[in-house]
Design a protein around this motif. Structure first.
Motif, PDB file in Angstrom:
ATOM      1  N   HIS A  32      -2.109  34.826 -72.813  1.00 26.42           N
ATOM      2  CA  HIS A  32      -3.276  34.851 -73.710  1.00 26.42           C
ATOM      3  C   HIS A  32      -3.535  33.461 -74.300  1.00 26.42           C
ATOM      4  CE1 HIS A  32      -6.171  36.421 -76.553  1.00 26.42           C
ATOM      5  NE2 HIS A  32      -5.461  35.968 -77.569  1.00 26.42           N
ATOM      6  N   LEU A  33      -2.465  32.811 -74.716  1.00 26.46           N
ATOM      7  CA  LEU A  33      -2.582  31.469 -75.299  1.00 26.46           C
ATOM      8  C   LEU A  33      -3.158  30.482 -74.270  1.00 26.46           C
ATOM      9  CD1 LEU A  33      -0.092  30.093 -77.742  1.00 26.46           C
ATOM     10  CD2 LEU A  33      -0.770  28.606 -75.915  1.00 26.46           C
ATOM     11  N   ILE A  34      -2.678  30.537 -73.038  1.00 29.34           N
ATOM     12  CA  ILE A  34      -3.183  29.666 -71.961  1.00 29.34           C
ATOM     13  C   ILE A  34      -4.673  29.900 -71.759  1.00 29.34           C
ATOM     14  CG2 ILE A  34      -3.130  29.300 -69.457  1.00 29.34           C
ATOM     15  CD1 ILE A  34      -0.038  29.804 -69.653  1.00 29.34           C
ATOM     16  N   LEU A  35      -5.067  31.166 -71.696  1.00 30.61           N
ATOM     17  CA  LEU A  35      -6.491  31.486 -71.495  1.00 30.61           C
ATOM     18  C   LEU A  35      -7.339  30.989 -72.655  1.00 30.61           C
ATOM     19  CD1 LEU A  35      -6.103  35.083 -70.032  1.00 30.61           C
ATOM     20  CD2 LEU A  35      -6.688  32.992 -68.785  1.00 30.61           C
ATOM     21  N   GLU A  36      -6.849  31.161 -73.879  1.00 31.83           N
ATOM     22  CA  GLU A  36      -7.592  30.676 -75.046  1.00 31.83           C
ATOM     23  C   GLU A  36      -7.728  29.156 -75.018  1.00 31.83           C
ATOM     24  OE1 GLU A  36      -9.401  32.193 -77.273  1.00 31.83           O
ATOM     25  OE2 GLU A  36      -8.848  34.184 -76.554  1.00 31.83           O
ATOM     26  N   MET A  37      -6.649  28.458 -74.667  1.00 35.93           N
ATOM     27  CA  MET A  37      -6.720  26.994 -74.592  1.00 35.93           C
ATOM     28  C   MET A  37      -7.717  26.564 -73.513  1.00 35.93           C
ATOM     29  SD  MET A  37      -2.759  25.778 -75.117  1.00 35.93           S
ATOM     30  CE  MET A  37      -3.145  24.030 -74.899  1.00 35.93           C
ATOM     31  N   MET A  38      -7.744  27.285 -72.408  1.00 33.49           N
ATOM     32  CA  MET A  38      -8.700  26.961 -71.336  1.00 33.49           C
ATOM     33  C   MET A  38     -10.131  27.186 -71.804  1.00 33.49           C
ATOM     34  SD  MET A  38      -6.958  28.499 -67.921  1.00 33.49           S
ATOM     35  CE  MET A  38      -5.658  27.632 -67.067  1.00 33.49           C
ATOM     36  N   GLN A  39     -10.352  28.273 -72.552  1.00 33.32           N
ATOM     37  CA  GLN A  39     -11.704  28.561 -73.041  1.00 33.32           C
ATOM     38  C   GLN A  39     -12.155  27.525 -74.058  1.00 33.32           C
ATOM     39  OE1 GLN A  39     -11.626  32.666 -74.363  1.00 33.32           O
ATOM     40  NE2 GLN A  39     -12.372  33.361 -72.370  1.00 33.32           N
ATOM     41  N   MET A  40     -11.229  27.009 -74.847  1.00 29.44           N
ATOM     42  CA  MET A  40     -11.586  25.979 -75.838  1.00 29.44           C
ATOM     43  C   MET A  40     -12.089  24.735 -75.134  1.00 29.44           C
ATOM     44  SD  MET A  40      -8.554  26.170 -78.621  1.00 29.44           S
ATOM     45  CE  MET A  40      -8.073  27.679 -79.379  1.00 29.44           C
ATOM     46  N   GLY A  41     -11.450  24.361 -74.055  1.00 27.68           N
ATOM     47  CA  GLY A  41     -11.889  23.244 -73.238  1.00 27.68           C
ATOM     48  C   GLY A  41     -12.052  21.924 -73.961  1.00 27.68           C
ATOM     49  N   GLU A  50      -5.859  25.391 -84.441  1.00 28.80           N
ATOM     50  CA  GLU A  50      -7.036  25.858 -83.701  1.00 28.80           C
ATOM     51  C   GLU A  50      -6.670  27.017 -82.770  1.00 28.80           C
ATOM     52  OE1 GLU A  50      -9.563  21.746 -83.168  1.00 28.80           O
ATOM     53  OE2 GLU A  50      -7.704  21.957 -82.013  1.00 28.80           O
ATOM     54  N   ILE A  51      -5.501  26.916 -82.163  1.00 31.89           N
ATOM     55  CA  ILE A  51      -5.046  27.991 -81.278  1.00 31.89           C
ATOM     56  C   ILE A  51      -4.746  29.246 -82.099  1.00 31.89           C
ATOM     57  CG2 ILE A  51      -3.257  28.709 -79.635  1.00 31.89           C
ATOM     58  CD1 ILE A  51      -2.901  25.636 -79.029  1.00 31.89           C
ATOM     59  N   THR A  52      -4.103  29.057 -83.246  1.00 34.14           N
ATOM     60  CA  THR A  52      -3.766  30.180 -84.128  1.00 34.14           C
ATOM     61  C   THR A  52      -5.029  30.934 -84.536  1.00 34.14           C
ATOM     62  OG1 THR A  52      -1.831  29.001 -84.956  1.00 34.14           O
ATOM     63  CG2 THR A  52      -2.644  30.810 -86.309  1.00 34.14           C
ATOM     64  N   ALA A  53      -6.096  30.204 -84.835  1.00 32.84           N
ATOM     65  CA  ALA A  53      -7.354  30.833 -85.257  1.00 32.84           C
ATOM     66  C   ALA A  53      -7.974  31.681 -84.152  1.00 32.84           C
ATOM     67  CB  ALA A  53      -8.350  29.754 -85.702  1.00 32.84           C
ATOM     68  N   LYS A  54      -7.668  31.373 -82.906  1.00 35.83           N
ATOM     69  CA  LYS A  54      -8.254  32.089 -81.762  1.00 35.83           C
ATOM     70  C   LYS A  54      -7.362  33.211 -81.228  1.00 35.83           C
ATOM     71  CE  LYS A  54     -11.992  29.626 -80.898  1.00 35.83           C
ATOM     72  NZ  LYS A  54     -13.302  30.191 -80.766  1.00 35.83           N
ATOM     73  N   THR A  55      -6.155  33.348 -81.785  1.00 33.74           N
ATOM     74  CA  THR A  55      -5.230  34.363 -81.286  1.00 33.74           C
ATOM     75  C   THR A  55      -4.789  35.276 -82.416  1.00 33.74           C
ATOM     76  OG1 THR A  55      -3.232  33.049 -81.691  1.00 33.74           O
ATOM     77  CG2 THR A  55      -4.321  32.719 -79.564  1.00 33.74           C
TER      78      THR A  55
END
Length: 123
Positions: A32-41, A50-55
């Motif tokens: 999930h974290l990998i996918l979120e980081m990819m979506q942030m781009g 920033e990752i914490t806010a999206k997960t």
């Protein structure tokens, strides 16, 4: 040692060299974290906050998972003063090593006897 035995030994060594990346990819939270980081781009990398806010993960949990991704060679760290930015390894060394191992495993498995047939058909 036969060629087949050498191939099996080489695959065992490849498994060992890929253990951390397999562990990294094997966890649902890290996926999930990998996918979120990819979506942030973000081209400059992304920060733990920033990752914490999206997960759904806490900041310490994100830091823990990032550390595992970093140790596996998937994520790199760039520092700007006191800020840490994480980004995917552009050389993809760990991923390429995993692909090589999987390709080798597939090639070895394809050479194994077809066990769908009855035993007397293999003799």
């Amino acid at each position: 040692m036969s060629s087949h035995s050498r191939d099996i030994q080489r695959l065992a060594e490849e498994f060992e060299s890929c253990r951390k990346i397999l562990l990294a990819f094997g966890d649902e939270n890290r996926q999930h974290l990998i996918l979120e980081m990819m979506q942030m781009g973000k081209c400059g990398g992304t920060r733990v906050g920033e990752i914490t806010a999206k997960t759904h993960l806490s900041r310490p949990a994100v830091s823990h998972h990032i550390r595992i991704l970093k140790e596996a060679g998937l994520v790199k760290l760039r520092r700007e003063g006191t800020k840490n930015y994480y980004y995917f390894d552009p050389d993809m060394e760990a991923v390429n090593r995993l692909i090589q191992m999987l390709t080798h495993a597939k090639e070895l498995m394809e050479r194994l006897p077809d066990h769908r047939v009855q035993k007397q058909d293999c003799e």
